[in-house]
Design a protein around this motif. Sequence first.
Motif, mmCIF file in Angstrom:
data_model
loop_
_atom_site.group_PDB
_atom_site.id
_atom_site.type_symbol
_atom_site.label_atom_id
_atom_site.label_comp_id
_atom_site.label_asym_id
_atom_site.label_seq_id
_atom_site.Cartn_x
_atom_site.Cartn_y
_atom_site.Cartn_z
ATOM 1 N N ARG A 115 0.829 -1.198 0.000
ATOM 2 C CA ARG A 115 0.000 0.000 0.000
ATOM 3 C C ARG A 115 0.868 1.255 0.000
ATOM 4 O O ARG A 115 0.586 2.227 -0.689
ATOM 5 C CB ARG A 115 -0.903 -0.010 1.234
ATOM 6 C CG ARG A 115 -2.225 0.701 1.063
ATOM 7 C CD ARG A 115 -3.178 0.209 2.131
ATOM 8 N NE ARG A 115 -2.634 0.465 3.449
ATOM 9 C CZ ARG A 115 -2.910 1.578 4.158
ATOM 10 N NH1 ARG A 115 -3.728 2.473 3.670
ATOM 11 N NH2 ARG A 115 -2.389 1.763 5.345
ATOM 12 N N LEU A 116 1.962 1.171 0.786
ATOM 13 C CA LEU A 116 2.839 2.335 0.905
ATOM 14 C C LEU A 116 3.506 2.648 -0.439
ATOM 15 O O LEU A 116 3.518 3.797 -0.880
ATOM 16 C CB LEU A 116 3.890 2.076 1.988
ATOM 17 C CG LEU A 116 4.795 3.266 2.297
ATOM 18 C CD1 LEU A 116 3.984 4.394 2.898
ATOM 19 C CD2 LEU A 116 5.918 2.857 3.232
ATOM 20 N N ARG A 119 1.145 4.227 -2.711
ATOM 21 C CA ARG A 119 0.862 5.615 -2.343
ATOM 22 C C ARG A 119 2.005 6.531 -2.755
ATOM 23 O O ARG A 119 1.786 7.645 -3.230
ATOM 24 C CB ARG A 119 0.660 5.689 -0.824
ATOM 25 C CG ARG A 119 -0.534 6.535 -0.449
ATOM 26 C CD ARG A 119 -0.719 6.501 1.036
ATOM 27 N NE ARG A 119 -0.579 7.832 1.578
ATOM 28 C CZ ARG A 119 -0.707 8.106 2.871
ATOM 29 N NH1 ARG A 119 -0.928 7.132 3.728
ATOM 30 N NH2 ARG A 119 -0.581 9.331 3.301
ATOM 31 N N ILE A 120 3.226 6.048 -2.574
ATOM 32 C CA ILE A 120 4.394 6.858 -2.940
ATOM 33 C C ILE A 120 4.397 7.108 -4.447
ATOM 34 O O ILE A 120 4.641 8.222 -4.917
ATOM 35 C CB ILE A 120 5.700 6.144 -2.496
ATOM 36 C CG1 ILE A 120 5.829 6.180 -0.984
ATOM 37 C CG2 ILE A 120 6.919 6.784 -3.155
ATOM 38 C CD1 ILE A 120 6.962 5.355 -0.440
ATOM 39 N N HIS A 122 1.924 6.989 -6.620
ATOM 40 C CA HIS A 122 0.694 7.445 -7.273
ATOM 41 C C HIS A 122 0.846 8.720 -8.108
ATOM 42 O O HIS A 122 0.484 8.741 -9.283
ATOM 43 C CB HIS A 122 -0.428 7.580 -6.245
ATOM 44 C CG HIS A 122 -1.710 7.993 -6.847
ATOM 45 N ND1 HIS A 122 -2.202 9.271 -6.709
ATOM 46 C CD2 HIS A 122 -2.574 7.342 -7.641
ATOM 47 C CE1 HIS A 122 -3.330 9.355 -7.390
ATOM 48 N NE2 HIS A 122 -3.586 8.202 -7.948
ATOM 49 N N PRO A 123 1.400 9.820 -7.545
ATOM 50 C CA PRO A 123 1.505 11.038 -8.369
ATOM 51 C C PRO A 123 2.368 10.847 -9.612
ATOM 52 O O PRO A 123 2.077 11.399 -10.669
ATOM 53 C CB PRO A 123 2.115 12.073 -7.429
ATOM 54 C CG PRO A 123 2.656 11.316 -6.294
ATOM 55 C CD PRO A 123 1.878 10.058 -6.182
ATOM 56 N N PHE A 124 3.414 10.015 -9.484
ATOM 57 C CA PHE A 124 4.283 9.783 -10.642
ATOM 58 C C PHE A 124 3.558 8.990 -11.713
ATOM 59 O O PHE A 124 3.749 9.225 -12.912
ATOM 60 C CB PHE A 124 5.553 9.065 -10.198
ATOM 61 C CG PHE A 124 6.305 9.802 -9.136
ATOM 62 C CD1 PHE A 124 7.009 10.955 -9.449
ATOM 63 C CD2 PHE A 124 6.271 9.376 -7.823
ATOM 64 C CE1 PHE A 124 7.681 11.654 -8.475
ATOM 65 C CE2 PHE A 124 6.939 10.078 -6.843
ATOM 66 C CZ PHE A 124 7.641 11.218 -7.159
#
Lengths: 284, 283
Positions: A115-116, A119-120, A122-124
């Motif tokens: 999950r982490l 999340r890290i 996602h924007p990329f």
Amino acid sequence: VSAGVNGPAATDAITREVLHDRETRAVVAAANRRRVGQVVTRVLVLALFVGTWQALAARYDATLLPGPLAVYRALVRGSRVIADAAFATTVEIAIGFAIGAAAGVVLGAFLGQSRLAKRICHPFLVVYQAVPKTGFAPMIVLVLGFGLMPKVALAAMSSIFPVLENTIVGVQRVDEDTLRLFRGLGASPLQLFFKLRLISALPHITTGFRAGVILATVSVVVAEFVAGRIGLGAVMMVGTAQLDSALVFAALFVLTLIGLAYYFAALLFEMALLRWFNLAPPAA
Amino acid sequence: MTSRGRLHHERTEDELFQYFYERERSADGSRRRRELFATIVGRVALVFAFVATWWVASAIYPPILVPGPQATWQALIHESATIGRNVPATLVEIVLGFVAGSTLGIVFGALIAQSAWAEVVLRPFVVVSQAVPKIALAPILIILLGYGLAPKVAIAALIAFFPLLENTITGLRRVDPDSLRLLRSLGAGRWQIFVKLRVFSALPLVFAGLRIAAVLATLGAIVAEFVAGNKGLGALLVIALGTFSTPLMYATMVVLTALALVVYLAAQWLERKALGRYNLSIE
């Protein structure tokens, strides 16, 4: 007593059977008629398309819009050039897609597990999705030259995303009950991944393959536009420069066939794989 | 669990509950804080790794092949006028192509979806059209339409058309059968069913199609400028490739990335806004 009961029951069974038979035949005939109607209409639509094309071509200059016949002649005339180019394009798509798909599955499986990490990244991933990867063609050509490599690199870059995205979704969407069963039976994390998550993600992954192979085809052609030396895209650019529209159309025709062949190969692979593992295609 | 008489017992239970509640909440909060911290650190590390890789690559390759981050930044500042002059052309092509292609896709999709028979007959053509590399039509459209704005808009529109065609047909045909039966039994006509049920059940797919079309329209405009352009960011990229002005090429790519991201986020914002308004969601 038994004869009295049997008599009407037997005739009843026969009538029902006959009725059922008649009904079945009627339903099958109607379905057949409908199917024949559909096929005929499809052929008519196709004929209408080719007819409109020929009619338009007759009105305009051959340089602007060559007709089906002119394209066929160009195909025969340039068959050797087109065959060589088609071979190069086919190989580029295959290698690029294979690299992109493999990277997409591995990376997607990793991101779907953590999950982490997801999340890290996602924007990329959003940025990567939004950017037209083919825009990088000139940069890649500078570093990798004018041969096979830049096309392969661009195809891999474009085909990775749909595979990655679908793998993330597939790995995460696991049946809760099955997961509990696996855990209850003491499955190790590795077993859980390979025997449950990866298998149940297969329908999604193959959907990603289908989208990815189309993108690989598109980006190989664009790379050939930019670094025109080999491939059907290069043939098209030469045709455009020489105003040989018939050659451009002929190359486009072969390219379309290659694109369709890859797409249907991906579709057949998907069907075979899902049947082998007895899985249903993903909803919607 | 307890009788009314033992008030102090209830109070301790209350207090116990309060105690555990607070403890869990603070644990939850600190876990969330830790996760947020890890996320930020991870993102910064990724950006850092990206810039470092770029920097190392620029150290290995000569600057004419791979200019470093600093050279790109300088080109971005020095050549901002050149790049800025080419942004409007590309943006106009993207927007016009996107609007024309998606409008036509929705209209034709809605027309085809009116008849189940037409949908079945045309389905293989719609599927095949998805697999055809439409971008390869760029040289042909340029021969047909010349070197101006028209062919770029046409290509962007052409590839933005198909995702909307397919998604509109699928969205309009795939309605909840129970809702359909309910509306029919209440005596709703064809038009009422279309306006009150089909349109709304199609919205999520149509907006998903719009998001894809936004990306594709950008792609189409850029590739059209690659093939035949004297204006626009794609043309600038090819010109920079021809003249080996590599830092300019990298700076242009940075601007192009930002532009594509803005277009994509605008489409996504519109999607969220519209779906939120009608309380719809995808899946």
